[in-house]
Design an enzyme around this catalytic site. Structure first.
Site, PDB file in Angstrom:
ATOM      1  N   HIS A  93      -1.268  -8.580   3.490  1.00  0.00           N
ATOM      2  CA  HIS A  93      -0.722  -8.408   5.072  1.00  0.00           C
ATOM      3  C   HIS A  93      -1.532  -7.644   5.998  1.00  0.00           C
ATOM      4  O   HIS A  93      -1.580  -8.382   7.940  1.00  0.00           O
ATOM      5  CB  HIS A  93       1.197  -7.905   4.804  1.00  0.00           C
ATOM      6  CG  HIS A  93       1.252  -6.648   5.241  1.00  0.00           C
ATOM      7  ND1 HIS A  93       0.972  -5.797   4.599  1.00  0.00           N
ATOM      8  CD2 HIS A  93       2.009  -5.962   6.298  1.00  0.00           C
ATOM      9  CE1 HIS A  93       1.329  -4.787   5.628  1.00  0.00           C
ATOM     10  NE2 HIS A  93       1.763  -4.969   6.144  1.00  0.00           N
ATOM     11  N   CYS A 135       4.618   1.595  10.363  1.00  0.00           N
ATOM     12  CA  CYS A 135       5.403   2.309  10.082  1.00  0.00           C
ATOM     13  C   CYS A 135       6.153   3.459  10.964  1.00  0.00           C
ATOM     14  O   CYS A 135       7.428   4.046  10.350  1.00  0.00           O
ATOM     15  CB  CYS A 135       5.247   2.942   8.975  1.00  0.00           C
ATOM     16  SG  CYS A 135       4.789   1.693   7.306  1.00  0.00           S
ATOM     17  N   ALA A 164       0.672  -0.481   0.466  1.00  0.00           N
ATOM     18  CA  ALA A 164       0.157   0.367  -0.152  1.00  0.00           C
ATOM     19  C   ALA A 164       1.205   1.228  -0.256  1.00  0.00           C
ATOM     20  O   ALA A 164       0.316   2.283  -0.445  1.00  0.00           O
ATOM     21  CB  ALA A 164      -1.180   0.440   1.331  1.00  0.00           C
ATOM     22  N   THR A 165       2.135   1.567   0.713  1.00  0.00           N
ATOM     23  CA  THR A 165       3.118   2.180   0.646  1.00  0.00           C
ATOM     24  C   THR A 165       3.304   2.668  -0.955  1.00  0.00           C
ATOM     25  O   THR A 165       3.186   3.664  -1.414  1.00  0.00           O
ATOM     26  CB  THR A 165       4.294   2.101   1.797  1.00  0.00           C
ATOM     27  OG1 THR A 165       4.218   2.184   2.731  1.00  0.00           O
ATOM     28  CG2 THR A 165       5.085   3.207   1.043  1.00  0.00           C
ATOM     29  N   SER A 207      -3.157  -3.484   0.955  1.00  0.00           N
ATOM     30  CA  SER A 207      -2.517  -4.380   0.347  1.00  0.00           C
ATOM     31  C   SER A 207      -2.798  -5.916   1.087  1.00  0.00           C
ATOM     32  O   SER A 207      -3.994  -5.728   2.410  1.00  0.00           O
ATOM     33  CB  SER A 207      -1.808  -3.679   1.820  1.00  0.00           C
ATOM     34  OG  SER A 207      -0.327  -4.334   2.259  1.00  0.00           O
ATOM     35  N   GLN A 253      -6.890  -0.462   5.550  1.00  0.00           N
ATOM     36  CA  GLN A 253      -7.073  -1.052   7.223  1.00  0.00           C
ATOM     37  C   GLN A 253      -8.734  -1.289   7.467  1.00  0.00           C
ATOM     38  O   GLN A 253      -9.361  -2.270   7.986  1.00  0.00           O
ATOM     39  CB  GLN A 253      -7.399   0.211   8.676  1.00  0.00           C
ATOM     40  CG  GLN A 253      -5.773   0.142   8.548  1.00  0.00           C
ATOM     41  CD  GLN A 253      -4.797  -1.120   8.811  1.00  0.00           C
ATOM     42  OE1 GLN A 253      -5.244  -2.217   9.515  1.00  0.00           O
ATOM     43  NE2 GLN A 253      -3.586  -0.662   8.909  1.00  0.00           N
TER      44      GLN A 253
END
Length: 391
Positions: free
Chosen positions: A202, A326, A71-72, A200, A180
């Protein structure tokens, strides 16, 4: 898995069923998914199947899924790609004060490079963005607005459908970091009105290092790549596809879609029991953020008079977090909590508990006992240090 893991918002454990879907590609799969020979076509077929599952997870179309390394990268692609694609037709970007670092830092970079002016949307004391705040900041120069669906630290949900209406009324693109929320609360890209969505693997019990930017055809056409090369992913992302990781992401997306309706209420009951028992056993605690509008798996709790890092050290084998993964290791307090109006001291005393698919009632029992012991110990130590300093 040994210990008690309550840090699902940081990274969820890999579901064994996801691993099962990945293993053939890890042990037997060979070939580049972009190759035309039979080995490449087999790899491409696995990617195409995953693309369908990820699209279903967010209510998008398979052809509008751009796989990334997480996602980053997806957030970077959305912000940088849109700004560089606009070519100064519009020159302003709006981001909320409680976005993930990959949005906030990218926005700061864009501003520092002189590519766009960036304004930060404030949040209410409950930790959510008010649509009226977005509307008041809109103008003909706004090209992009980025507001997350659910905050990773507090679990607070934003009224993104209402925000999207204000953004579109101003003629801008709406990007939503949905990392999320997917798999925990129903999310549909078209219903919400999001133009670009980041997700994302994970966070939904899939593998790390794989994510996606999903968008509408119109919005994706306006994005420019930030990684250059062969243009493997719709010309927007270059680099040979991590086929096993993508297949795992697809399997995780399918399971999250199928099991969300049963999993979410079960986890919410465990979360509520955790908070209730902590309140009964520990004085001077409070939940941060609006508890009426949050993810079913998350609570962010302040233990007044107890430094959160010290509490975490004494909670082993229970794994929790002081905030976003992060930002771990930072000596600064949470930007999110401070944006909500908490003092530095209060932010330093706050801990996030995030539950998930494999959390059990026994895990909650252990977490309560360890938290009570750790908070009491840290508070006693703090009191002793204060007395010694005074004498």
């Amino acid at each position: 898995m040994s210990g008690v893991y309550l840090d699902y918002n940081g990274a969820a454990p890999l579901d064994p069923r996801v691993l099962e879907a990945m293993l053939p590609l890890l042990t037997e799969g060979v070939g580049n998914a972009s190759s035309v020979h039979r080995f490449g076509r087999l790899q491409a077929a696995a990617v195409d199947e995953a693309r369908e599952h990820v699209a279903d997870l967010v209510g998008g179309r398979p052809g509008h899924v751009v796989f990334t390394a997480g996602a980053t990268e997806a957030n970077n692609l959305a912000l940088r790609g849109m700004v560089e694609g606009e070519q100064r037709k519009r020159s302003r970007v709006l981001v909320s004060a409680v976005e993930h670092a990959s949005v906030l830092e990218t926005a700061r970079w864009v501003a520092a490079q002189g590519l766009a002016k960036v304004d930060v949307i404030p949040v209410a004391g409950g930790g959510f963005v008010e649509p009226e705040s977005v509307e008041s900041m809109m103008g003909p120069d706004v090209m992009l607005v980025s507001v997350m669906a659910a905050n990773s630290e507090t679990g607070v949900l934003n009224p993104i459908a209402e925000i999207a209406k204000r953004v579109h009324a101003g003629g801008a693109i709406f990007h939503c970091d949905a990392t999320q929320i997917v798999g925990r609360v129903a999310f549909d890209l078209e219903t919400v009105g999001a133009d670009l969505v980041s997700v994302s693997g994970h966070k939904i019990c899939g593998p790390g290092g794989v994510g996606a930017l999903v968008g509408t055809r119109r919005s994706l056409l306006r994005v420019r790549p930030v990684i250059h090369g062969g243009g493997h992913e719709r010309g927007l992302r270059s680099g040979s596809i991590n086929v096993a990781g993508v297949a795992g992401f697809g399997a995780a997306a399918r399971l999250a879609s199928e099991e969300r309706n049963d999993e979410a209420p079960r986890v919410a009951r465990l979360r509520d029991r955790l908070v209730q028992e902590l309140r009964q056993r520990i004085p001077d605690i409070q939940e941060n953020g609006n508890t009426d509008r949050r993810l079913p798996n998350t609570t962010n709790v302040r233990f007044a008079g107890a430094d959160s890092d010290a509490v975490l050290v004494n909670m082993d084998p229970v794994a929790v977090s002081t905030g976003s993964a992060c930002s771990s290791g930072s000596i600064e307090p949470s930007e999110v909590l401070q944006a909500m109006g908490l003092s530095r001291e209060a932010a330093f005393e706050s801990i996030r508990f995030s539950l998930g698919r494999f959390t059990t009632p026994d895990d909650i029992d252990i977490a309560v006992r360890k938290t009570v012991t750790a908070v009491s110990y840290v508070r006693d130590m703090t009191y002793t240090e204060a007395v010694n300093a005074a004498s």
